[in-house]
Design an enzyme around this catalytic site. Structure first.
Site, PDB file in Angstrom:
ATOM      1  NE  ARG A  47      40.201 -41.391 140.127  1.00  0.00           N
ATOM      2  CZ  ARG A  47      39.566 -41.096 141.244  1.00  0.00           C
ATOM      3  NH1 ARG A  47      39.989 -40.434 142.123  1.00  0.00           N
ATOM      4  NH2 ARG A  47      38.443 -41.512 141.572  1.00  0.00           N
ATOM      5  CD  GLU A  58      29.368 -39.626 148.578  1.00  0.00           C
ATOM      6  OE1 GLU A  58      30.048 -39.461 147.560  1.00  0.00           O
ATOM      7  OE2 GLU A  58      28.144 -39.849 148.576  1.00  0.00           O
ATOM      8  CE  LYS A  73      34.269 -43.651 148.093  1.00  0.00           C
ATOM      9  NZ  LYS A  73      34.008 -42.563 149.029  1.00  0.00           N
TER      10      LYS A  73
END
Ligand code: ATP
Ligand code: MG
Length: 564
Positions: free
Chosen positions: A262, A37, A272
């Protein structure tokens, strides 16, 4: 073999792909995608996903797309779109002509929504976000049906059209999937497919004021692009039934979603949103601050793509969450730099040394080895003269027991220079600070070799004062004091920021050859660590070096102890 030449390790996703190839599940195709994204810069966690997706495609002669998941115009920017492409390329991967945007498919996604309404699998709901939450129930309580759930088909079609036409305010209506408000999986309780958002999109401008939600969008994009293996992180495991539901109801090509753990790293935050906060609050200079775990920060710090790819291979791919020691990342970096970085001499905290018996105007060119690990890198000339700089730490007037470096009356080797003996100490009258040493040299020891086999216990680095160039050096420590920055009793992760994560040393003295260094070039400053000429702040006439990593390898020590 990977595209980068290293034999990559096996893991459960490879096993799945091998099995799919055997059964011809996708006619022998392997097609992955990396779907960021564009709401921030990529970080080292993304590197794991990039290496995995592009790596699998390369290994199985397949393809990997780069697709921007750009369904949230409020947070997305062109700057991020550009930096992400730069970072993926820099890591060494190539999406060919397959650069896509979810927004490319907005029309197709909308058509699919209409089709689901036709099938009575979607409805327009007038509940507010808060009401939807209240109706959803909890893990222990079933949800309740929305009062709008059984709206006539024609009304749904008309309302969705009017939503698209901009007739309604943000948040006043949604399009929802009609699944099961009692499902034990909360994601299946009539999830929102479209929301109203009057916001300009970086690609579609003001063409749309309704935007599809991630779960509805993602599988359709995968399907449209013919993705075979849609790899995502573990949090999406509970979303998989929904991923499957949308594709089955839409009756389109059905890729399989596979989840992996992850990457988490000690002393690092990765989201982020949190990294953006550090930038906005001025805790770091920018997204590419060399202390940031972003790809651009690591690049500026002096990390190489090879070291990051090697790290991603070594951490492996699994189904269970864990935290990786940042020392392993640094170890992979040292491993790479040891082979490629030219050795040079740089004095970070200079102390003047005058060689009393060395001729005033003499300047000798001493031969120095560029990299003992790689004779092919050759040698260079380093000037030696009467006045030199050595490291302040390398002298003690009153040396403790195990201090073998320079002290009054003691002899040491200057690497590639001569043996010198300290014969005098000059101090500042006022402060008592040592400002200069006087030494004598032994002319028989040219090049740093002892003619008669007598030994000295220390070898120091140095630079000629006559020819030294000035530089600023920036020393970085972990950005956070705690190995788990989120582990705070009060407040949030910013409470554990390390106030000493950056130390600037302004009056360093370097050997003259470094005047030719190009931005981004990497060196080993002998005995100090690896350093990189900062590509952003260095300007002509002002050299700024980032310390990439210190020499001491705490990971090697951990490995050694594990073996015991
Ligand atoms: P963040 O929470 O840091 O913003 P994200 O998952 O929201 O991460 P995306 O841009 O959606 O960021 O991620 C793109 C791809 O990178 C996704 O497939 C995601 O699963 C993967 N990814 C993100 N963070 C990590 C991580 N720490 N380790 C491995 N893969 C990750
Ligand atoms: Mg995200």
């Amino acid at each position: 073999m990977s595209p980068t030449g290293s034999a990559l390790s096996s893991h459960f996703i490879k096993e799945i792909i091998l099995e799919d190839l055997k059964t011809q599940k996708y006619q022998g195709r392997v097609h992955t995608r990396f779907p960021p994204e564009p709401n921030g810069y990529l970080h080292i966690g993304h590197a794991k996903s990039i290496c995995l997706n592009f790596g699998l495609a390369a290994e199985f002669q397949g393809l990997c797309n780069l697709r921007f998941d750009d369904t949230n115009p409020a947070k997305e920017e062109v700057e991020y779109v550009e930096s992400i492409q730069e970072d993926v390329k820099w890591l060494g991967f190539d999406w060919g002509d397959r650069l896509f945007y979810a927004s490319d498919y907005f029309e197709q996604i909308y058509d699919c929504a209409l089709q689901l309404i036709q099938k009575r699998r979607a409805y327009v709901c007038d509940l507010t976000a808060e009401e939807i939450r209240a109706y959803r129930g909890t893990l222990t309580e079933p949800g309740r049906d929305s009062p709008y759930r059984n709206r006539p088909l024609e009304d749904n079609l008309k309302l969705l059209e009017r939503m698209r036409a901009g007739e309604f305010e943000d948040g006043s209506r949604t399009l929802r999937a009609k699944i099961d408000m009692t499902s034990p999986n909360l994601n299946m309780r009539d999830p929102v497919m479209y929301r109203i958002l009057h916001a300009d999109h970086h690609r579609t401008g003001d063409r749309w004021c309704i935007y599809p939600m991630y779960d509805f969008t993602h599988g359709l994009c995968d399907s449209i692009e013919g993705i075979t293996h849609s790899i995502c992180t573990l949090e999406f495991e509970d979303h998989r039934p929904l991923y499957d539901w949308f594709l089955d109801e839409a009756g389109v090509f059905h890729p399989q979603q596979i989840e992996f753990a992850r990457l988490n790293l000690t002393y690092t935050v990765m989201s982020k949103r949190k990294l953006l906060r550090l930038v906005q609050d001025g805790q770091v200079s920018s997204w590419d601050d060399p202390r940031m775990p972003t790809i651009s920060g690591l690049r500026r710090r002096g990390y190489t793509p090879e070291s990051i790819r090697n790290f991603c291979d070594r951490i492996g791919v699994s189904k269970s969450n864990s935290v990786v020691d940042i020392a392993l990342l640094e170890h992979c970096l040292r491993d790479d730099l040891n082979k490629r970085a030219q050795r040079v001499m740089a004095v970070l905290h200079p102390l003047r040394v005058v060689i009393d018996n060395y001729p005033e105007d003499q300047l000798e060119e001493m031969e120095a080895v560029n990299n003992p690990e790689d004779p092919g890198m050759g040698t260079r000339k380093v000037p030696f003269s009467k006045v030199l700089y050595i490291e302040r730490d390398d002298f003690r007037e009153d040396p403790p027991k195990k201090f073998f470096r320079l002290a009054p009356g003691r002899e040491v080797r200057l690497r590639y220079g001569y043996f010198i003996t300290c014969v005098g100490v000059v101090k500042d009258d006022q402060t008592g600070e040592i400002i200069e040493l006087h030494c004598t040299y032994d002319p028989r020891t040219r090049g740093g070799d002892s003619p008669d086999g007598h030994k000295v216990k220390a070898t120091l680095h140095w630079v000629s004062a006559a020819r030294a160039i000035d530089a600023e050096v920036r020393i970085y420590e972990h950005l956070f004091l705690k190995s788990d920055p989120e582990d705070v009793e009060e407040g949030d992760f910013t409470k554990t920021l390390n106030p000493d994560s950056l130390t600037t040393i302004t009056s360093c003295k370097l050997e003259p050859g470094l005047a030719e260094a190009k931005p981004g070039m990497l060196f080993q400053f002998e005995r100090q660590g690896y350093f990189c000429l900062d590509p952003v702040d260095s300007i002509k006439g002002k050299l700024i070096f980032n310390r990439t990593v210190a020499l001491k390898d705490s990971w090697a020590k951990i490995e050694k102890e594990d073996k015991k």
